[in-house]
Design an enzyme around this catalytic site. Sequence first.
Site, mmCIF file in Angstrom:
data_model
loop_
_atom_site.group_PDB
_atom_site.id
_atom_site.type_symbol
_atom_site.label_atom_id
_atom_site.label_comp_id
_atom_site.label_asym_id
_atom_site.label_seq_id
_atom_site.Cartn_x
_atom_site.Cartn_y
_atom_site.Cartn_z
ATOM 1 N N ASN A 156 0.791 -1.234 0.000
ATOM 2 C CA ASN A 156 0.000 0.000 0.000
ATOM 3 C C ASN A 156 0.825 1.287 0.000
ATOM 4 O OD1 ASN A 156 0.460 -0.932 2.709
ATOM 5 N ND2 ASN A 156 -0.835 0.731 3.397
ATOM 6 N N GLU A 252 4.844 -4.354 12.106
ATOM 7 C CA GLU A 252 3.933 -3.224 11.868
ATOM 8 C C GLU A 252 2.731 -3.807 11.146
ATOM 9 O OE1 GLU A 252 4.453 0.090 12.608
ATOM 10 O OE2 GLU A 252 6.345 -0.358 13.605
ATOM 11 N N CYS A 286 -2.977 1.518 6.670
ATOM 12 C CA CYS A 286 -3.049 0.905 8.002
ATOM 13 C C CYS A 286 -3.680 1.843 9.029
ATOM 14 C CB CYS A 286 -1.665 0.462 8.453
ATOM 15 S SG CYS A 286 -0.474 1.790 8.465
#
Length: 478
Positions: A156, A252, A286
Amino acid sequence: MKTQTAGTPMLIAGQWEYGRDTIDVLDPQDNSLIDTVPAATKEDLLRALDAAQEGVKIAEQLTVKQRMEVLQGAADYVESRSEEYAIVIAREASKTIREARKEVARCVKTLRVSAGETRRISGETIPFDEAAGGENRVGYYYRIPIGLIAAITPFNDPLNLVAHKVGPAIAGGNAVIVKPATVTPLSALKLAEAFIAAGLPEKVLTVITGHGSEIGDALVSHPAVRMVSFTGGLDAGNHISKTAGLKKIGMELGSNSPVIVLSDADLEDAVQASVSGAFYAAGQNCLGVQRIYVQNDVYDKFIDRFVSSTKHLQTGDKLSEETDMGPLITEKEAKRIEKWVNEAVLDGAQILTGGHRNGAYYEPTVLVNVTPGSKIAVEEVFGPVVSIFRVSNLNEAINFANSVNYGLQAGIFTNGVSEAFKAIQRLEVGGVMINDSSDYRLDAMPFGGVKASGLGREGIRFSLEQMTEPKVACFKLS
Ligand code: NAP
């Protein structure tokens, strides 16, 4: 799908190499072929690991000045070709050209901050005489490179999230093997080009293109790899944690970030920031806003403005300056989101706008009456779908916000100082944005989540802490 195109080579320890097989890189908006990259085999990976172990010795010898020059040089290289980099992102990933330009600018900043942090890696003297037996001792600790880092990155933010690992890895004097997402390998390879042009010695950096399911286990479990720095989804993160064995792990992971809007908030600000936070990069972010908890007395007004603002978003060609929102990364992902929304509707949710799919595009979608605890409220949607809930007070909003397994960031809109502090203290997340949506990040701030959103923090200085280790020197004086 396989093609015969030579395509873009991968970088194995400083050498550009073509593979036996290739992976097609497709533009998600129309499935057109952009390029091909090698489909690395396990043998390729083992060669890369061998060379990278020599790279570790080379990297640890680089002076602070040399590391800073390479990082600044790579930043200059990217900056002077910003539009070229933005087009690569906007073609292989799902960002629009305007979103892609922002990512390139952030990547340049990430590399420059990494250069700056290089000279701040330091230790301190140790007061050995605080304990009996230490009276005649003096010494200090300093930080040494951890060695070889495996950096695994998602689709992304295909450029800046690679820079977030390679920048501090090199700043810390390490060698690094990057495994970018298979759908977006070109941005990572283009970043590698910048490091080579900036004079990074061979063998210090590898960017290996290949499927995580095929080369992932061999990479993360290899004993020469001293740290796995992973950004991606929870399933892959769990798998990697179990496979990696005894080494440092940075995770993450995802989230389904909440935003709270209290009745004393500046409603227009709350609407604009939350619409942007929900639909930026088609919600594949995110930090994306997935759940909004709005206090009763401003709920109707908020909904009206939010829906109206959402309807103004233009979806379409990613390379057009007019486009606000591009497609999902694949049609498969768009179909998954369509299914989740349809299930939510069967469960009683109401679609206020959106709800239709066209190939890989899914309309910006606003849901209300979503059952708390249902899949769309507790899992990570990772698409352009936001659910808005009515709450009577801050406590109720915080309880709902915390009722999920994720905890990356949250936002709260309020003019109340006590309310803001209460939210900061009680929200179970890695960061609370006051009078902004969850979708705010400064690349130099500590960034990461609690619960299933991850382990450890990135943000250059904080990545550097993980990517280096303290070493003690103690002199016993006679
Ligand atoms: P993903 O499917 O988990 O993939 C991420 C990376 O892991 C890819 O390079 C993938 O390779 C690799 N991978 C998959 N299985 C592996 C294995 N067994 N061993 C080693 N590597 C493996 O995630 P994604 O769909 O690309 O990205 C979306 C997710 O990333 C979302 O959950 C999002 O929230 C999260 N994310 C988190 C942050 C953060 O900073 N917290 C930032 C951005 C995104 P292949 O592509 O070859 O499968």
